[in-house]
Design a protein around this motif. Structure first.
Motif, PDB file in Angstrom:
ATOM      1  N   CYS A  28      62.542  11.553 -37.891  1.00 26.81           N
ATOM      2  CA  CYS A  28      63.416  10.437 -38.130  1.00 26.81           C
ATOM      3  C   CYS A  28      63.210   9.388 -36.981  1.00 26.81           C
ATOM      4  O   CYS A  28      62.892   9.678 -35.810  1.00 26.81           O
ATOM      5  CB  CYS A  28      65.042  10.966 -38.170  1.00 26.81           C
ATOM      6  N   ASP A  29      63.400   8.130 -37.515  1.00 24.34           N
ATOM      7  CA  ASP A  29      63.466   7.015 -36.599  1.00 24.34           C
ATOM      8  C   ASP A  29      64.653   6.564 -36.223  1.00 24.34           C
ATOM      9  O   ASP A  29      65.622   6.870 -37.064  1.00 24.34           O
ATOM     10  CB  ASP A  29      62.662   5.879 -37.228  1.00 24.34           C
ATOM     11  N   PHE A  30      64.641   6.395 -35.067  1.00 20.04           N
ATOM     12  CA  PHE A  30      66.329   5.649 -34.701  1.00 20.04           C
ATOM     13  C   PHE A  30      65.928   4.238 -34.264  1.00 20.04           C
ATOM     14  O   PHE A  30      65.313   4.069 -33.174  1.00 20.04           O
ATOM     15  CB  PHE A  30      66.583   6.645 -33.171  1.00 20.04           C
ATOM     16  N   LEU A  31      66.592   3.321 -34.755  1.00 21.57           N
ATOM     17  CA  LEU A  31      66.317   2.015 -34.380  1.00 21.57           C
ATOM     18  C   LEU A  31      67.041   1.407 -33.202  1.00 21.57           C
ATOM     19  O   LEU A  31      68.170   1.728 -33.008  1.00 21.57           O
ATOM     20  CB  LEU A  31      66.930   1.303 -35.816  1.00 21.57           C
ATOM     21  N   PRO A  32      66.486   0.729 -32.163  1.00 20.99           N
ATOM     22  CA  PRO A  32      66.777   0.393 -31.096  1.00 20.99           C
ATOM     23  C   PRO A  32      68.126  -0.342 -31.073  1.00 20.99           C
ATOM     24  O   PRO A  32      68.882  -0.427 -30.258  1.00 20.99           O
ATOM     25  CB  PRO A  32      65.768  -0.413 -30.168  1.00 20.99           C
ATOM     26  N   GLU A  33      68.328  -1.197 -32.301  1.00 22.55           N
ATOM     27  CA  GLU A  33      69.456  -2.020 -32.658  1.00 22.55           C
ATOM     28  C   GLU A  33      70.597  -1.375 -32.976  1.00 22.55           C
ATOM     29  O   GLU A  33      71.622  -2.153 -33.112  1.00 22.55           O
ATOM     30  CB  GLU A  33      68.863  -3.528 -32.953  1.00 22.55           C
ATOM     31  N   GLY A  34      70.475  -0.149 -33.703  1.00 24.14           N
ATOM     32  CA  GLY A  34      71.397   0.390 -34.404  1.00 24.14           C
ATOM     33  C   GLY A  34      72.606   0.960 -33.489  1.00 24.14           C
ATOM     34  O   GLY A  34      72.446   1.439 -32.297  1.00 24.14           O
ATOM     35  N   ARG A  35      73.859   0.611 -33.974  1.00 20.21           N
ATOM     36  CA  ARG A  35      74.923   1.076 -33.232  1.00 20.21           C
ATOM     37  C   ARG A  35      75.453   2.296 -33.632  1.00 20.21           C
ATOM     38  O   ARG A  35      75.546   2.716 -35.036  1.00 20.21           O
ATOM     39  CB  ARG A  35      76.100   0.156 -33.308  1.00 20.21           C
ATOM     40  N   VAL A  36      75.700   3.391 -32.896  1.00 21.11           N
ATOM     41  CA  VAL A  36      75.858   4.725 -33.119  1.00 21.11           C
ATOM     42  C   VAL A  36      77.378   5.137 -33.165  1.00 21.11           C
ATOM     43  O   VAL A  36      78.008   4.757 -31.873  1.00 21.11           O
ATOM     44  CB  VAL A  36      75.148   5.677 -32.069  1.00 21.11           C
ATOM     45  N   GLU A  54      66.718   2.875 -24.368  1.00 22.20           N
ATOM     46  CA  GLU A  54      68.023   2.260 -24.801  1.00 22.20           C
ATOM     47  C   GLU A  54      68.591   3.041 -26.185  1.00 22.20           C
ATOM     48  O   GLU A  54      69.676   3.207 -26.307  1.00 22.20           O
ATOM     49  CB  GLU A  54      67.265   0.698 -25.374  1.00 22.20           C
ATOM     50  N   VAL A  55      67.626   3.527 -26.912  1.00 18.71           N
ATOM     51  CA  VAL A  55      68.108   4.286 -28.076  1.00 18.71           C
ATOM     52  C   VAL A  55      69.001   5.440 -27.606  1.00 18.71           C
ATOM     53  O   VAL A  55      69.749   6.003 -28.040  1.00 18.71           O
ATOM     54  CB  VAL A  55      66.970   4.762 -28.991  1.00 18.71           C
ATOM     55  N   MET A  56      68.276   6.212 -26.868  1.00 14.38           N
ATOM     56  CA  MET A  56      69.023   7.574 -26.165  1.00 14.38           C
ATOM     57  C   MET A  56      70.287   7.243 -25.633  1.00 14.38           C
ATOM     58  O   MET A  56      71.322   7.945 -25.823  1.00 14.38           O
ATOM     59  CB  MET A  56      68.104   8.262 -25.067  1.00 14.38           C
ATOM     60  N   LYS A  57      70.320   6.023 -24.864  1.00 12.85           N
ATOM     61  CA  LYS A  57      71.850   5.614 -24.406  1.00 12.85           C
ATOM     62  C   LYS A  57      72.706   5.436 -25.528  1.00 12.85           C
ATOM     63  O   LYS A  57      73.998   5.675 -25.361  1.00 12.85           O
ATOM     64  CB  LYS A  57      71.529   4.349 -23.392  1.00 12.85           C
ATOM     65  N   ASN A  58      72.145   4.855 -26.552  1.00 15.11           N
ATOM     66  CA  ASN A  58      73.279   4.237 -27.606  1.00 15.11           C
ATOM     67  C   ASN A  58      73.508   5.836 -28.217  1.00 15.11           C
ATOM     68  O   ASN A  58      74.797   5.794 -28.643  1.00 15.11           O
ATOM     69  CB  ASN A  58      72.405   3.547 -28.520  1.00 15.11           C
ATOM     70  N   ILE A  59      72.637   6.629 -28.509  1.00 21.93           N
ATOM     71  CA  ILE A  59      73.282   8.027 -28.931  1.00 21.93           C
ATOM     72  C   ILE A  59      74.136   8.624 -28.229  1.00 21.93           C
ATOM     73  O   ILE A  59      75.206   8.973 -28.758  1.00 21.93           O
ATOM     74  CB  ILE A  59      71.923   8.738 -29.224  1.00 21.93           C
ATOM     75  N   LEU A  60      73.894   8.806 -26.827  1.00 23.12           N
ATOM     76  CA  LEU A  60      75.007   9.345 -26.074  1.00 23.12           C
ATOM     77  C   LEU A  60      76.101   8.677 -25.834  1.00 23.12           C
ATOM     78  O   LEU A  60      77.153   9.202 -25.895  1.00 23.12           O
ATOM     79  CB  LEU A  60      74.219   9.405 -24.596  1.00 23.12           C
ATOM     80  N   SER A  61      76.372   7.451 -25.895  1.00 23.35           N
ATOM     81  CA  SER A  61      77.639   6.655 -25.838  1.00 23.35           C
ATOM     82  C   SER A  61      78.245   6.734 -26.938  1.00 23.35           C
ATOM     83  O   SER A  61      79.410   6.649 -27.097  1.00 23.35           O
ATOM     84  CB  SER A  61      77.209   5.294 -25.297  1.00 23.35           C
ATOM     85  N   GLY A  62      77.580   6.873 -28.021  1.00 19.70           N
ATOM     86  CA  GLY A  62      78.240   6.664 -29.521  1.00 19.70           C
ATOM     87  C   GLY A  62      78.457   8.281 -29.921  1.00 19.70           C
ATOM     88  O   GLY A  62      79.207   8.469 -30.917  1.00 19.70           O
ATOM     89  N   SER A  63      78.420   9.166 -28.985  1.00 17.68           N
ATOM     90  CA  SER A  63      78.610  10.669 -29.326  1.00 17.68           C
ATOM     91  C   SER A  63      79.465  11.365 -28.019  1.00 17.68           C
ATOM     92  O   SER A  63      79.241  12.164 -27.545  1.00 17.68           O
ATOM     93  CB  SER A  63      77.528  11.696 -29.292  1.00 17.68           C
ATOM     94  N   PRO A  64      80.745  10.736 -27.997  1.00 14.32           N
ATOM     95  CA  PRO A  64      81.500  11.021 -26.675  1.00 14.32           C
ATOM     96  C   PRO A  64      82.174  12.460 -26.661  1.00 14.32           C
ATOM     97  O   PRO A  64      82.387  13.099 -25.554  1.00 14.32           O
ATOM     98  CB  PRO A  64      82.805  10.194 -26.909  1.00 14.32           C
ATOM     99  N   LEU A  65      81.978  13.442 -27.723  1.00 11.66           N
ATOM    100  CA  LEU A  65      82.315  14.479 -27.791  1.00 11.66           C
ATOM    101  C   LEU A  65      81.131  15.557 -27.759  1.00 11.66           C
ATOM    102  O   LEU A  65      81.377  16.869 -27.946  1.00 11.66           O
ATOM    103  CB  LEU A  65      83.266  15.142 -28.904  1.00 11.66           C
ATOM    104  N   LEU A  66      79.834  14.994 -27.565  1.00 11.80           N
ATOM    105  CA  LEU A  66      78.926  15.963 -27.660  1.00 11.80           C
ATOM    106  C   LEU A  66      78.650  17.130 -26.535  1.00 11.80           C
ATOM    107  O   LEU A  66      79.055  16.665 -25.253  1.00 11.80           O
ATOM    108  CB  LEU A  66      77.596  15.090 -27.443  1.00 11.80           C
ATOM    109  N   GLU A  67      78.677  18.244 -26.998  1.00 12.37           N
ATOM    110  CA  GLU A  67      78.429  19.375 -26.079  1.00 12.37           C
ATOM    111  C   GLU A  67      77.110  19.946 -26.013  1.00 12.37           C
ATOM    112  O   GLU A  67      76.667  20.604 -24.942  1.00 12.37           O
ATOM    113  CB  GLU A  67      79.341  20.570 -26.485  1.00 12.37           C
ATOM    114  N   SER A  68      76.400  19.913 -26.797  1.00 12.67           N
ATOM    115  CA  SER A  68      74.977  20.562 -26.972  1.00 12.67           C
ATOM    116  C   SER A  68      73.809  19.412 -27.380  1.00 12.67           C
ATOM    117  O   SER A  68      74.061  18.972 -28.361  1.00 12.67           O
ATOM    118  CB  SER A  68      74.945  21.869 -27.684  1.00 12.67           C
ATOM    119  N   LEU A  69      72.908  19.157 -26.598  1.00 16.28           N
ATOM    120  CA  LEU A  69      71.526  18.575 -27.077  1.00 16.28           C
ATOM    121  C   LEU A  69      70.358  19.040 -27.003  1.00 16.28           C
ATOM    122  O   LEU A  69      70.132  19.751 -25.943  1.00 16.28           O
ATOM    123  CB  LEU A  69      71.787  17.241 -26.319  1.00 16.28           C
TER     124      LEU A  69
END
Length: 352
Positions: A28-36, A54-69
Motif C-alpha cells: 500500500c502507498d502512504f501519501l506524504p500529505e495525507g492526514r492520519v 514525514e509519512v511515518m511521523k504522520n502515522i505515529l502522531s495520528g495513532s495515539p493509542l498504538l501499542e504494537s508496530l
C-alpha cells in the motif's frame, strides 16, 4: 466494538477512521500529505511499503493509542521517533535496500517507553541505531548485514561496531534472543580480545540455525558479559541460515575446535553463581551427534555450579526408527558427565 482491517494490493487506505483498532497492510502507498486519524488503532502491521520520515511521523502522531508496530520489507525510513507511552512492541523485519548496495544509511530508533524490540531478517547495508530504548525488557537480534565486500581496511570493523553499539543500548533488558549472524560477529570481537558491554540480563536465548565452531567465541562472550544470567535457552532449527561470511584467511588464524571449551580460562560468573535452568530445543534427529553441540553441553554440566535442571526437547518424531535407542545413548552420555552442581538433573521430555 473492536474493528480490524487487512488491506492487500490497495493504493488507498482509510486514513480517517475513529473505530479501527487493528490494521494490516501489504503493498500500500502512504501519501506524504495525507492526514492520519486512527485514534483507536492499537496494532499496525505494514508490509512491502515505501516511506518517508514525514509519512511515518504522520502515522505515529495520528495513532495515539498504538501499542504494537510491525514493519516488514519496508524502505525509506531513517528515523522512528516514538514518544508515546503506550507503544510497547516494535518489530522490524527485512529492510529493503533499493540502492544497489551503495547506500550506507542508518535507521535511528527513539522509543523510551518501548518494552519489546525485534530486529530481524536482512538489512542490506542499513545500520540500526538505538537512540533511546531505556524501558526495554526483551530484545531480539536475529538479523544480518551484507558483508560480501571489504568496507574498510579492517574487513570486520563496521560489523563489530554495529553489534557492540546495539548490545550497549540493550544491556539493561532482562531477556536477549540472538541469532547466528550476530553471534558470529561477536566471535570476531572475542578472538580479537576486544571489550564488550556487560549486561544485567536474566535470560539468554541462542537462536541458531546450525551449531558449528564459529559460534563458540560469541557464546563465550555473551556468557562472560551476563553475570546475572539465570536461564539459558538454546534453539537449533536447521534450514536457511543468516550466517556471517567469514573470510577463510581470518578463520585459519584461530583454532576453534571441540576443545575450545576445555581450554577456556575465562571466569563465567553466571555459571558460578546464578545459572539455574538450561533448555535445549531441536528439530534435528542427530542433535547430539553434532560434536560441537555436545562439547558445549558437556562444558555447561561441568561448570554450572548452581544448575538445577537441563531440559532437552527434541521434536523429531518419537516413533521414528531407532529414536528411542538414540535418546538412550544421548542420556547415557550426558549422565556420565561429571556435574558441578549436586542438584542438577537432566530431563528428556517425550513428545506427545
Amino acid at each position: 466494538m473492536a474493528t480490524s482491517m487487512d488491506s492487500r494490493s490497495q493504493s488507498h487506505l482509510p486514513i480517517l477512521n475513529n473505530s479501527l483498532q487493528e490494521l494490516k497492510t501489504e503493498f500500500c502507498d502512504f501519501l506524504p500529505e495525507g492526514r492520519v486519524d486512527w485514534r483507536s488503532l492499537k496494532v499496525l502491521h505494514i508490509g512491502h511499503a515505501k516511506f518517508t520520515d514525514e509519512v511515518m511521523k504522520n502515522i505515529l502522531s495520528g495513532s495515539p493509542l498504538l501499542e504494537s508496530l510491525k514493519l516488514k520489507y519496508c524502505h525509506g525510513i531513517h528515523r522512528l521517533d516514538i514518544a508515546s507511552k503506550r507503544m510497547k512492541k516494535l518489530v522490524i523485519y527485512h529492510i529493503l535496500d533499493l540502492t544497489g548496495g551503495q547506500d550506507d544509511s542508518a535507521l535511528e530508533i527513539f522509543s523510551p517507553h518501548l518494552e519489546k524490540l525485534k530486529i530481524l531478517g536482512s538489512w542490506g547495508k542499513t545500520k540500526c541505531k538505538l537512540m533511546n530504548v531505556s524501558s526495554l525488557v526483551s530484545a531480539v537480534l536475529d538479523f544480518q548485514l551484507d558483508n560480501y565486500e571489504r568496507v574498510s581496511s579492517d574487513f570486520y570493523e563496521k560489523y563489530r561496531n554495529v553489534i557492540k553499539e546495539l548490545l550497549e543500548k540493550i544491556q539493561h533488558a532482562k531477556q536477549l534472543k540472538i541469532g547466528t549472524w550476530c553471534t558470529e560477529v561477536l566471535s570476531i570481537l572475542e578472538v580479537k580480545a576486544m571489550a564488550s558491554p556487560l549486561s544485567t540480563r536474566k535470560c539468554l536465548v541462542l537462536n541458531f540455525r546450525y551449531f558449528k565452531n564459529w559460534v563458540f567465541p560469541g557464546v563465550a562472550n555473551l556468557l562472560h558479559n551476563s553475570p546475572e544470567l539465570e536461564k539459558l535457552v538454546i534453539k537449533i532449527s536447521y534450514g536457511r541460515s543468516l550466517q556471517f561470511n567469514l573470510d577463510e584467511n581470518f578463520t585459519n588464524c584461530y583454532d576453534i575446535g571441540e576443545s575450545y571449551w576445555t581450554s577456556q580460562n575465562k571466569i563465567f560468573n553466571c555459571l558460578l553463581l546464578n545459572l539455574k535452568t538450561i533448555e535445549i530445543f531441536s528439530h534435528e534427529e542427530h542433535l547430539f551427534e553434532n560434536k560441537y553441540a555436545l562439547a558445549f553441553v558437556e562444558f555447561l554440566l561441568r561448570n554450572a555450579k548452581v544448575l538445577e535442571k537441563m531440559v532437552i526437547f527434541n521434536d523429531y518424531p518419537f516413533h521414528a526408527p531407532n529414536k528411542t535407542d538414540r535418546l538412550l545413548k544421548v542420556a547415557q552420555k550426558l549422565l556420565s558427565v561429571p556435574r558441578s552442581s549436586p542438584h542438577a538433573v537432566v530431563l528428556f521430555p517425550i513428545p506427545k
